[in-house]
Design a protein around this motif. Structure first.
Motif, short mmCIF file in Angstrom:
data_model
loop_
_atom_site.label_atom_id
_atom_site.label_comp_id
_atom_site.label_asym_id
_atom_site.label_seq_id
_atom_site.Cartn_x
_atom_site.Cartn_y
_atom_site.Cartn_z
N PRO A 213 106.83 -55.31 6.76
CA PRO A 213 106.84 -55.05 8.19
C PRO A 213 107.80 -53.90 8.55
O PRO A 213 108.91 -53.83 8.03
N GLY A 214 107.33 -53.00 9.38
CA GLY A 214 108.12 -51.86 9.81
C GLY A 214 108.00 -50.63 8.93
O GLY A 214 108.46 -49.56 9.29
N GLN A 215 107.35 -50.77 7.80
CA GLN A 215 107.17 -49.65 6.88
C GLN A 215 106.21 -48.63 7.48
O GLN A 215 105.20 -48.98 8.09
N LYS A 216 106.53 -47.34 7.32
CA LYS A 216 105.65 -46.29 7.83
C LYS A 216 104.31 -46.33 7.10
O LYS A 216 104.25 -46.55 5.89
N VAL A 217 103.25 -46.11 7.87
CA VAL A 217 101.89 -46.10 7.32
C VAL A 217 101.23 -44.77 7.67
O VAL A 217 101.37 -44.27 8.80
N TYR A 218 100.52 -44.23 6.72
CA TYR A 218 99.90 -42.91 6.83
C TYR A 218 98.39 -43.05 6.66
O TYR A 218 97.90 -44.05 6.13
N TRP A 219 97.65 -42.02 7.08
CA TRP A 219 96.20 -42.01 6.90
C TRP A 219 95.84 -41.04 5.78
O TRP A 219 96.21 -39.87 5.82
N ASP A 220 95.15 -41.56 4.79
CA ASP A 220 94.62 -40.76 3.69
C ASP A 220 93.20 -40.35 4.12
O ASP A 220 92.25 -41.13 3.99
N ALA A 221 93.07 -39.14 4.66
CA ALA A 221 91.79 -38.69 5.21
C ALA A 221 90.73 -38.49 4.13
O ALA A 221 89.54 -38.59 4.41
N THR A 222 91.15 -38.22 2.90
CA THR A 222 90.19 -38.03 1.82
C THR A 222 89.49 -39.34 1.47
O THR A 222 88.27 -39.39 1.33
N ASN A 223 90.29 -40.41 1.31
CA ASN A 223 89.74 -41.71 0.93
C ASN A 223 89.46 -42.63 2.12
O ASN A 223 88.96 -43.74 1.94
N LYS A 224 89.85 -42.19 3.32
CA LYS A 224 89.66 -42.94 4.56
C LYS A 224 90.27 -44.34 4.50
O LYS A 224 89.64 -45.34 4.84
N VAL A 225 91.55 -44.38 4.07
CA VAL A 225 92.31 -45.62 4.01
C VAL A 225 93.74 -45.38 4.49
O VAL A 225 94.24 -44.26 4.44
N ALA A 226 94.38 -46.45 4.93
CA ALA A 226 95.79 -46.40 5.27
C ALA A 226 96.59 -46.50 3.97
O ALA A 226 96.15 -47.14 3.01
N THR A 227 97.75 -45.88 3.96
CA THR A 227 98.56 -45.83 2.75
C THR A 227 100.04 -45.72 3.10
O THR A 227 100.39 -45.26 4.19
N SER A 228 100.89 -46.12 2.17
CA SER A 228 102.33 -45.94 2.36
C SER A 228 102.80 -44.63 1.74
O SER A 228 103.97 -44.29 1.79
#
Length: 111
Positions: free
Chosen positions: A65-80
């Motif tokens: 919880p609270g960890q930054k989450v990013y968008w991987d536009a190539t694979n269309k998934v959320a990632t750390s």
């Protein structure tokens, strides 16, 4: 106030590619989650830009919880993983390694 347009929780922006309801997309520098199914380029696409949503994630990651989450536009998934990806919000719950989805509080800001 005469210049108010909308609250911004959802915005109308053309779909950058075909999406189903609940799928995420980066539209320029704004991330949103599709409210319905839209064809590529649909000018009437509506996107949720704030709130907590469950998104597909990189399975081999554990989130806290609270960890930054990013968008991987190539694979269309959320990632750390920050490198090469766009910040979209923060995790709101533990997501195990492995797991297919994670809960993310969307930032609602253009990056």
């Amino acid at each position: 106030m005469k210049n108010y347009v909308q609250n911004g929780d959802t915005v109308g922006l053309p779909a950058p590619y075909a999406v189903n309801s609940g799928e995420g997309a980066l539209i320029g520098s704004l991330f949103g989650v599709a409210l319905a199914k839209y064809a590529n380029g649909d000018p009437k696409a509506q996107w949720r830009t704030v709130g907590v949503v469950s998104l597909p994630k990189t399975s081999a990651q554990a989130w806290t919880p609270g960890q930054k989450v990013y968008w991987d536009a190539t694979n269309k998934v959320a990632t750390s993983t920050a490198t090469g990806n766009t910040l979209i919000g923060a995790a709101t719950a533990v997501a195990a390694n492995p797991s297919a989805t994670g809960e993310v509080r969307l930032n609602g800001v253009a990056v």
